[in-house]
Design a protein around this motif. Sequence first.
Motif, PDB file in Angstrom:
ATOM      1  N   ASN A  95       0.803  -1.219   0.000  1.00 56.43           N
ATOM      2  CA  ASN A  95       0.000   0.000   0.000  1.00 56.43           C
ATOM      3  C   ASN A  95       0.840   1.275   0.000  1.00 56.43           C
ATOM      4  O   ASN A  95       0.338   2.344   0.313  1.00 56.43           O
ATOM      5  CB  ASN A  95      -0.963  -0.011   1.189  1.00 56.43           C
ATOM      6  CG  ASN A  95      -2.138  -0.917   0.920  1.00 56.43           C
ATOM      7  OD1 ASN A  95      -2.999  -0.608   0.117  1.00 56.43           O
ATOM      8  ND2 ASN A  95      -2.156  -2.075   1.558  1.00 56.43           N
ATOM      9  N   GLY A  96       2.120   1.156  -0.339  1.00 50.97           N
ATOM     10  CA  GLY A  96       2.927   2.345  -0.547  1.00 50.97           C
ATOM     11  C   GLY A  96       3.994   2.648   0.482  1.00 50.97           C
ATOM     12  O   GLY A  96       4.754   3.599   0.305  1.00 50.97           O
ATOM     13  N   ALA A  97       4.073   1.898   1.573  1.00 53.07           N
ATOM     14  CA  ALA A  97       5.117   2.160   2.566  1.00 53.07           C
ATOM     15  C   ALA A  97       6.480   1.757   1.997  1.00 53.07           C
ATOM     16  O   ALA A  97       6.586   0.809   1.236  1.00 53.07           O
ATOM     17  CB  ALA A  97       4.839   1.391   3.854  1.00 53.07           C
ATOM     18  N   ASN A  98       7.506   2.493   2.387  1.00 50.88           N
ATOM     19  CA  ASN A  98       8.870   2.205   1.936  1.00 50.88           C
ATOM     20  C   ASN A  98       9.687   1.460   2.984  1.00 50.88           C
ATOM     21  O   ASN A  98      10.778   0.988   2.703  1.00 50.88           O
ATOM     22  CB  ASN A  98       9.596   3.504   1.584  1.00 50.88           C
ATOM     23  CG  ASN A  98       8.890   4.256   0.488  1.00 50.88           C
ATOM     24  OD1 ASN A  98       8.041   5.099   0.767  1.00 50.88           O
ATOM     25  ND2 ASN A  98       9.207   3.940  -0.745  1.00 50.88           N
ATOM     26  N   GLY A  99       9.149   1.388   4.201  1.00 51.02           N
ATOM     27  CA  GLY A  99       9.860   0.703   5.257  1.00 51.02           C
ATOM     28  C   GLY A  99       8.999   0.570   6.492  1.00 51.02           C
ATOM     29  O   GLY A  99       7.919   1.163   6.578  1.00 51.02           O
ATOM     30  N   TYR A 100       9.487  -0.210   7.433  1.00 49.58           N
ATOM     31  CA  TYR A 100       8.718  -0.533   8.635  1.00 49.58           C
ATOM     32  C   TYR A 100       9.678  -0.677   9.808  1.00 49.58           C
ATOM     33  O   TYR A 100      10.709  -1.336   9.687  1.00 49.58           O
ATOM     34  CB  TYR A 100       7.975  -1.852   8.409  1.00 49.58           C
ATOM     35  CG  TYR A 100       7.051  -2.247   9.511  1.00 49.58           C
ATOM     36  CD1 TYR A 100       5.734  -1.808   9.520  1.00 49.58           C
ATOM     37  CD2 TYR A 100       7.488  -3.060  10.558  1.00 49.58           C
ATOM     38  CE1 TYR A 100       4.869  -2.180  10.536  1.00 49.58           C
ATOM     39  CE2 TYR A 100       6.627  -3.434  11.579  1.00 49.58           C
ATOM     40  CZ  TYR A 100       5.321  -2.986  11.557  1.00 49.58           C
ATOM     41  OH  TYR A 100       4.474  -3.343  12.563  1.00 49.58           O
ATOM     42  N   LEU A 101       9.341  -0.032  10.913  1.00 50.04           N
ATOM     43  CA  LEU A 101      10.147  -0.102  12.133  1.00 50.04           C
ATOM     44  C   LEU A 101       9.246  -0.288  13.333  1.00 50.04           C
ATOM     45  O   LEU A 101       8.145   0.270  13.380  1.00 50.04           O
ATOM     46  CB  LEU A 101      10.870   1.234  12.356  1.00 50.04           C
ATOM     47  CG  LEU A 101      12.252   1.446  11.812  1.00 50.04           C
ATOM     48  CD1 LEU A 101      12.703   2.854  12.125  1.00 50.04           C
ATOM     49  CD2 LEU A 101      13.230   0.452  12.367  1.00 50.04           C
ATOM     50  N   LEU A 102       9.735  -1.014  14.300  1.00 45.50           N
ATOM     51  CA  LEU A 102       9.008  -1.108  15.558  1.00 45.50           C
ATOM     52  C   LEU A 102       9.271   0.153  16.369  1.00 45.50           C
ATOM     53  O   LEU A 102      10.363   0.728  16.308  1.00 45.50           O
ATOM     54  CB  LEU A 102       9.439  -2.345  16.338  1.00 45.50           C
ATOM     55  CG  LEU A 102       9.041  -3.672  15.706  1.00 45.50           C
ATOM     56  CD1 LEU A 102       9.620  -4.830  16.514  1.00 45.50           C
ATOM     57  CD2 LEU A 102       7.534  -3.796  15.602  1.00 45.50           C
ATOM     58  N   LYS A 103       8.289   0.575  17.131  1.00 46.14           N
ATOM     59  CA  LYS A 103       8.418   1.801  17.911  1.00 46.14           C
ATOM     60  C   LYS A 103       9.478   1.713  19.005  1.00 46.14           C
ATOM     61  O   LYS A 103       9.922   2.738  19.489  1.00 46.14           O
ATOM     62  CB  LYS A 103       7.073   2.188  18.537  1.00 46.14           C
ATOM     63  CG  LYS A 103       6.158   2.873  17.571  1.00 46.14           C
ATOM     64  CD  LYS A 103       4.958   3.425  18.303  1.00 46.14           C
ATOM     65  CE  LYS A 103       4.140   4.314  17.411  1.00 46.14           C
ATOM     66  NZ  LYS A 103       3.017   4.901  18.132  1.00 46.14           N
ATOM     67  N   ASN A 104       9.884   0.526  19.353  1.00 50.39           N
ATOM     68  CA  ASN A 104      10.905   0.408  20.389  1.00 50.39           C
ATOM     69  C   ASN A 104      12.325   0.383  19.801  1.00 50.39           C
ATOM     70  O   ASN A 104      13.279   0.064  20.494  1.00 50.39           O
ATOM     71  CB  ASN A 104      10.663  -0.811  21.276  1.00 50.39           C
ATOM     72  CG  ASN A 104      10.765  -2.117  20.518  1.00 50.39           C
ATOM     73  OD1 ASN A 104      10.983  -2.141  19.314  1.00 50.39           O
ATOM     74  ND2 ASN A 104      10.594  -3.220  21.234  1.00 50.39           N
ATOM     75  N   ALA A 105      12.465   0.757  18.536  1.00 52.36           N
ATOM     76  CA  ALA A 105      13.776   0.789  17.888  1.00 52.36           C
ATOM     77  C   ALA A 105      14.668   1.858  18.521  1.00 52.36           C
ATOM     78  O   ALA A 105      14.181   2.892  18.992  1.00 52.36           O
ATOM     79  CB  ALA A 105      13.620   1.077  16.393  1.00 52.36           C
ATOM     80  N   GLU A 106      15.950   1.600  18.524  1.00 49.59           N
ATOM     81  CA  GLU A 106      16.932   2.555  19.022  1.00 49.59           C
ATOM     82  C   GLU A 106      17.056   3.733  18.046  1.00 49.59           C
ATOM     83  O   GLU A 106      16.841   3.559  16.837  1.00 49.59           O
ATOM     84  CB  GLU A 106      18.298   1.874  19.150  1.00 49.59           C
ATOM     85  CG  GLU A 106      18.366   0.817  20.220  1.00 49.59           C
ATOM     86  CD  GLU A 106      18.303   1.391  21.626  1.00 49.59           C
ATOM     87  OE1 GLU A 106      18.727   2.543  21.840  1.00 49.59           O
ATOM     88  OE2 GLU A 106      17.819   0.657  22.517  1.00 49.59           O
ATOM     89  N   PRO A 107      17.421   4.913  18.535  1.00 51.76           N
ATOM     90  CA  PRO A 107      17.591   6.072  17.648  1.00 51.76           C
ATOM     91  C   PRO A 107      18.534   5.808  16.468  1.00 51.76           C
ATOM     92  O   PRO A 107      18.265   6.265  15.351  1.00 51.76           O
ATOM     93  CB  PRO A 107      18.136   7.167  18.569  1.00 51.76           C
ATOM     94  CG  PRO A 107      17.570   6.809  19.909  1.00 51.76           C
ATOM     95  CD  PRO A 107      17.565   5.297  19.943  1.00 51.76           C
ATOM     96  N   ASN A 108      19.608   5.069  16.679  1.00 50.10           N
ATOM     97  CA  ASN A 108      20.530   4.765  15.580  1.00 50.10           C
ATOM     98  C   ASN A 108      19.858   3.946  14.485  1.00 50.10           C
ATOM     99  O   ASN A 108      20.145   4.127  13.303  1.00 50.10           O
ATOM    100  CB  ASN A 108      21.771   4.029  16.088  1.00 50.10           C
ATOM    101  CG  ASN A 108      22.770   4.969  16.709  1.00 50.10           C
ATOM    102  OD1 ASN A 108      22.848   6.137  16.343  1.00 50.10           O
ATOM    103  ND2 ASN A 108      23.532   4.463  17.659  1.00 50.10           N
ATOM    104  N   GLU A 109      18.957   3.031  14.886  1.00 52.13           N
ATOM    105  CA  GLU A 109      18.244   2.235  13.880  1.00 52.13           C
ATOM    106  C   GLU A 109      17.241   3.104  13.124  1.00 52.13           C
ATOM    107  O   GLU A 109      17.086   2.965  11.908  1.00 52.13           O
ATOM    108  CB  GLU A 109      17.531   1.042  14.510  1.00 52.13           C
ATOM    109  CG  GLU A 109      16.876   0.169  13.461  1.00 52.13           C
ATOM    110  CD  GLU A 109      16.173  -1.056  14.005  1.00 52.13           C
ATOM    111  OE1 GLU A 109      15.557  -1.769  13.199  1.00 52.13           O
ATOM    112  OE2 GLU A 109      16.236  -1.303  15.232  1.00 52.13           O
ATOM    113  N   ILE A 110      16.577   3.997  13.824  1.00 47.94           N
ATOM    114  CA  ILE A 110      15.631   4.911  13.164  1.00 47.94           C
ATOM    115  C   ILE A 110      16.387   5.788  12.166  1.00 47.94           C
ATOM    116  O   ILE A 110      15.954   5.980  11.033  1.00 47.94           O
ATOM    117  CB  ILE A 110      14.853   5.752  14.185  1.00 47.94           C
ATOM    118  CG1 ILE A 110      14.010   4.847  15.089  1.00 47.94           C
ATOM    119  CG2 ILE A 110      13.960   6.771  13.470  1.00 47.94           C
ATOM    120  CD1 ILE A 110      13.379   5.546  16.266  1.00 47.94           C
TER     121      ILE A 110
END
Length: 126
Positions: free
Chosen positions: A98-113
Amino acid sequence: MGIIKVAIADDHKIFRKGAILSLRAFSNIKFVQEAENGDELISGLPASEPDVVLMDLRMPGKDGIEATKIISKQFPQKKVLILSMYEEERFVHHLMENGANGYLLKNAEPNEIRRAIMEVYEKGYY
């Protein structure tokens, strides 16, 4: 690489502010828009002109899925990175369709974001 302009849409103000604060240390990321829902985000896109949108899935009004569909059609050059607590693989595939380019969990570390923002900006996906 220059500055990557980022918009964030999440109905929880504490999460929005926390994400912005935690990514402030990275000089190549600049937040240009905050929104509480998809409607507010979409209406502000022409003025804020972000490169990447960090999008929550569950928001009142237009949710993240509907907003992502609209952005991918009306603003195809903008990259959408979904932030969610849900980690089911089939759900991720549905978002990408549906158009998303990526997916992250909200508990990801700032470096991963940061890495995810940079990858969707440079490569088009994360």
